[in-house]
Design an enzyme around this catalytic site. Structure first.
Site, PDB file in Angstrom:
ATOM      1  N   HIS A 262      -6.372   4.255  -4.626  1.00 17.22           N
ATOM      2  CA  HIS A 262      -7.581   4.222  -5.460  1.00 17.22           C
ATOM      3  C   HIS A 262      -8.621   4.793  -4.841  1.00 17.22           C
ATOM      4  CE1 HIS A 262      -5.079   1.469  -7.321  1.00 17.22           C
ATOM      5  NE2 HIS A 262      -5.248   0.332  -6.797  1.00 17.22           N
TER       6      HIS A 262
ATOM      7  N   LYS B 287       2.287   1.480  -6.826  1.00 17.03           N
ATOM      8  CA  LYS B 287       1.658   1.501  -5.471  1.00 17.03           C
ATOM      9  C   LYS B 287       2.190   0.074  -4.805  1.00 17.03           C
ATOM     10  CE  LYS B 287      -2.182  -0.182  -4.631  1.00 17.03           C
ATOM     11  NZ  LYS B 287      -2.260  -1.536  -5.143  1.00 17.03           N
TER      12      LYS B 287
ATOM     13  N   ASP C 270      -3.550  -1.277   0.476  1.00 18.05           N
ATOM     14  CA  ASP C 270      -3.851  -1.655  -0.618  1.00 18.05           C
ATOM     15  C   ASP C 270      -4.717  -0.521  -1.713  1.00 18.05           C
ATOM     16  OD1 ASP C 270      -3.004  -3.539  -2.820  1.00 18.05           O
ATOM     17  OD2 ASP C 270      -5.072  -4.619  -2.468  1.00 18.05           O
TER      18      ASP C 270
ATOM     19  N   GLY D  12      11.203  -6.605 -11.742  1.00 12.80           N
ATOM     20  CA  GLY D  12      10.160  -7.554 -11.335  1.00 12.80           C
ATOM     21  C   GLY D  12       9.518  -7.951 -12.598  1.00 12.80           C
ATOM     22  N   ALA D  13      10.378  -8.232 -13.683  1.00 12.51           N
ATOM     23  CA  ALA D  13       9.804  -8.792 -14.823  1.00 12.51           C
ATOM     24  C   ALA D  13       9.040 -10.040 -14.946  1.00 12.51           C
ATOM     25  CB  ALA D  13      10.758  -8.692 -15.985  1.00 12.51           C
ATOM     26  N   SER D  14       9.315 -10.909 -13.699  1.00  7.53           N
ATOM     27  CA  SER D  14       8.704 -12.173 -13.718  1.00  7.53           C
ATOM     28  C   SER D  14       7.798 -12.245 -12.723  1.00  7.53           C
ATOM     29  CB  SER D  14       9.885 -13.321 -13.231  1.00  7.53           C
ATOM     30  OG  SER D  14      10.437 -13.096 -12.184  1.00  7.53           O
TER      31      SER D  14
ATOM     32  N   GLU E 247     -14.679  -6.903  -4.526  1.00 12.06           N
ATOM     33  CA  GLU E 247     -14.117  -7.776  -5.451  1.00 12.06           C
ATOM     34  C   GLU E 247     -14.618  -9.411  -5.166  1.00 12.06           C
ATOM     35  OE1 GLU E 247      -9.676  -7.095  -6.995  1.00 12.06           O
ATOM     36  OE2 GLU E 247      -9.921  -6.134  -4.727  1.00 12.06           O
TER      37      GLU E 247
HETATM   38  C1  BG6 Z   1      -4.659  -3.285  -7.193  1.00 11.96           C
HETATM   39  C2  BG6 Z   1      -4.759  -3.861  -5.629  1.00 11.96           C
HETATM   40  O1  BG6 Z   1      -4.114  -2.049  -7.171  1.00 11.96           O
HETATM   41  O2  BG6 Z   1      -6.190  -3.199  -7.754  1.00 11.96           O
HETATM   42  C3  BG6 Z   1      -5.356  -5.446  -5.759  1.00 11.96           C
HETATM   43  O3  BG6 Z   1      -3.346  -4.178  -5.306  1.00 11.96           O
HETATM   44  C4  BG6 Z   1      -6.965  -5.086  -6.554  1.00 11.96           C
HETATM   45  O4  BG6 Z   1      -5.592  -6.126  -4.571  1.00 11.96           O
HETATM   46  C5  BG6 Z   1      -6.755  -4.349  -7.764  1.00 11.96           C
HETATM   47  O5  BG6 Z   1      -7.308  -6.449  -6.860  1.00 11.96           O
HETATM   48  C6  BG6 Z   1      -8.159  -4.011  -8.213  1.00 11.96           C
HETATM   49  O6  BG6 Z   1      -8.096  -3.231  -9.758  1.00 11.96           O
HETATM   50  P1  BG6 Z   1      -9.159  -3.728 -10.732  1.00 11.96           P
HETATM   51  O7  BG6 Z   1      -8.734  -2.587 -11.591  1.00 11.96           O
HETATM   52  O8  BG6 Z   1      -9.534  -5.112 -10.814  1.00 11.96           O
HETATM   53  O9  BG6 Z   1     -10.548  -2.912 -10.100  1.00 11.96           O
END
Ligand code: BG6
Length: 530
Positions: free
Chosen positions: A278, A186, A273, A43-45, A254
């Protein structure tokens, strides 16, 4: 995470602005420079490689963590050659001397993930690179990094094993002159069943100590700092329980939308996601008990206990505990932005959630009865990743006529996204002749104290740990499956419900759908950001 063998902090801090003296950079690099190795990026590109992996490797390179015979072989469908790839890397990083040298470590092979012939070419390419590589020690230590969509993972593992580029290792990887490791991005699977199937499949070809399931939040200094804060200070831990804590909030908000990842995101949504990985990692870190030692397995065992203790949401009651949302067009940073359904490559009838909030309970002695409110969303009015711990109100107020519940409770906040740091909010005497109070904050800000921001991309630490064979910051098989076990019934419930008539239900630039406020406000609380 690699703990330096020498105690890193050699002087104590007496004032908040005295920088800590850590191991000198040279000392730290010498202790932590991995053996020469190569990385093959599938998935290098793609977006991940350009936005996170290559810049992180460059940061490691500039910081002299990478040995001179280090190399990267990029693999993807897009046709290009080594020179095109190197030019792109220079365009990405700028034309400084280091970047020009760094780009020379890169090679590229285009191919089809499904074709056996492509993997034969990969074998040949690796041999050719090793031959040209003066210090050919790198030849026997390879990391395969799967920065590809989840549906390609089994195919890639299958073909890599067919051409014997990967195989289960029997011994101690750290002591070997030869090792193979695989990094899995992930989301690891898309629900419990697929995650279990995937774990089973990769275990046919690799041992757990060769498997690095990445969650980049764990590479953030401000996330690792939760552990340091809790378990290397004595004054907080006695308060860290249901007796003193009213509730805990975790927000990952975000301003960004789906960017260039529409195809992936429309299939995934906020729960898969962000929550399964996270958000649950942050929850585990804030709620876990202290491991006896900072060792990969003991530490991960403690985190897993938290997820195991999550109270299941009763069937038919998901709407009381979980909220989902999708953004409509709106304004972010004074710029008009389109709604999710109008984004390029998103279905105009998409039901994918771009926001999710959840109320959780952890059924154990420490947390019984303490609600945890979690929320994450895209195109929110303010970017903030933060954990807020709200302590209980004082039991009785001596400051008549103010009652106990009219004084603000103490707040401890961990800022993980922008302006990394910690703040503690408390009541203080307002200057002046009257008996008057103000809620003030004691702030610790990473960049002020250490004179530098934490590692910008978080992947640096994880890539380095992987090269060094340290798995502490990677998700173990059971963590991944347990978090899917919690999330999957919610996803199934949503899938089996009729399409939502109220989607989109929040404006871009707002703080998510009204239902998310109701989730917390009906308990007499409100969302807090510092
Ligand atoms: C990623 C998600 O794992 O984490 C993204 O797939 C998200 O959708 C991102 O924007 C947020 O990461 P960070 O480090 O910017 O908070």
């Amino acid at each position: 995470m690699t703990i330096p063998t020498t105690t890193p902090i050699t002087t104590s801090v007496t004032t908040p602005t005295t920088p800590l003296k850590i191991l000198t950079h040279e000392e730290f690099c010498t202790a932590n420079t991995p053996d020469p190795c190569g990385i093959v990026i599938f998935g290098a590109s793609g977006d991940l490689a350009y936005r996170r992996l290559i810049p992180s490797l460059y940061n490691l390179y500039k910081d002299k963590f990478l040995n001179s015979s280090f190399f990267v072989l990029g693999f993807a469908r897009t046709a290009k050659n080594d020179n095109n790839f190197r030019e792109e890397i220079i365009n990405l990083l700028g034309e400084e001397k280091d970047a020009l040298e760094f780009a020379k470590c890169f090679y590229y092979e285009s191919g089809d993930y499904n074709s056996a012939a492509s993997y034969e070419c990969l074998v040949n390419r690796l041999q050719e690179i090793k031959k040209n590589n003066n210090n050919n020690m790198a030849k026997d230590k390879i990391i395969f990094y799967l920065a590809t969509p989840p549906n390609l993972v089994e195919t890639i593992i299958f073909h890599l094993s067919q051409v014997k580029l990967i195989y289960p290792d029997e011994g101690d990887l750290d002591k070997q002159s030869k090792w193979i490791k695989v990094v899995f991005e992930k989301p690891f699977g898309s629900d419990l069943e697929s995650a279990r199937k995937l774990n089973k499949y990769i275990h046919k070809h690799l041992r757990e100590n060769q498997i690095y399931r990445i969650d980049h939040y764990l590479g953030k200094d401000s996330v690792q700092n939760i552990l340091m804060f809790r378990f290397s200070n004595s004054i907080f831990e006695p308060l860290w329980n249901r007796q003193y804590i009213d509730h805990i909030q975790i927000s990952a908000l975000e301003t960004l939308g789906v960017e260039h990842r529409a195809g992936y995101y429309d299939q995934t949504g906020a729960l898969r996601d962000m929550f399964q990985n996270h958000m649950f990692q942050l929850l585990a870190l804030i709620a876990m008990g202290p491991p006896a030692r900072f060792d990969a397995n003991q530490y991960r065992d403690e985190k897993i206990k938290v997820i195991k203790a999550l109270r299941p949401i009763p069937k038919g009651k998901f709407h009381e505990f979980v909220v989902r949302g999708q953004y409509a067009n709106g304004v972010i940073n004074e710029q008009a932005v389109v709604g999710f359904r109008d984004e390029k490559n998103i279905s105009p009838t998409s039901n994918t959630e771009t926001f999710s909030a959840m109320k959780l309970f952890i059924d154990n002695w420490r947390w019984e009865g303490v609600p945890f409110y979690l929320r994450t969303g895209k195109r929110i009015g303010r970017a903030a990743t933060e954990i807020v711990i709200q302590f209980k109100n004082i039991p009785h107020s001596i400051f008549y006529p103010l009652k106990a519940d009219q004084l603000c409770p103490n707040l401890l906040s961990f800022q993980i996204g922008e302006n990394e740091g910690i703040s503690l909010g408390f009541e203080a005497k307002h200057p002046g002749p009257k008996l008057c109070m103000a809620f003030v904050n004691l702030n610790f800000c990473y960049s002020n104290i250490f004179g530098t921001r934490p590692l910008p991309l978080a992947y640096e630490r994880l890539l380095l740990d992987c090269m060094l064979g340290e798995q502490i910051l990677f998700s173990r098989e059971d963590m991944v499956e347990l978090s899917w076990e919690y999330i999957t019934p919610i996803l199934k419930d949503w899938e089996n419900s009729p399409p939502l008539s109220n989607f989109p239900n929040y404006l871009a630039g707002s703080f998510g759908p009204e239902e998310a406020n109701t989730l917390i406000e009906r308990d007499g609380r409100k969302w807090i950001l510092s």
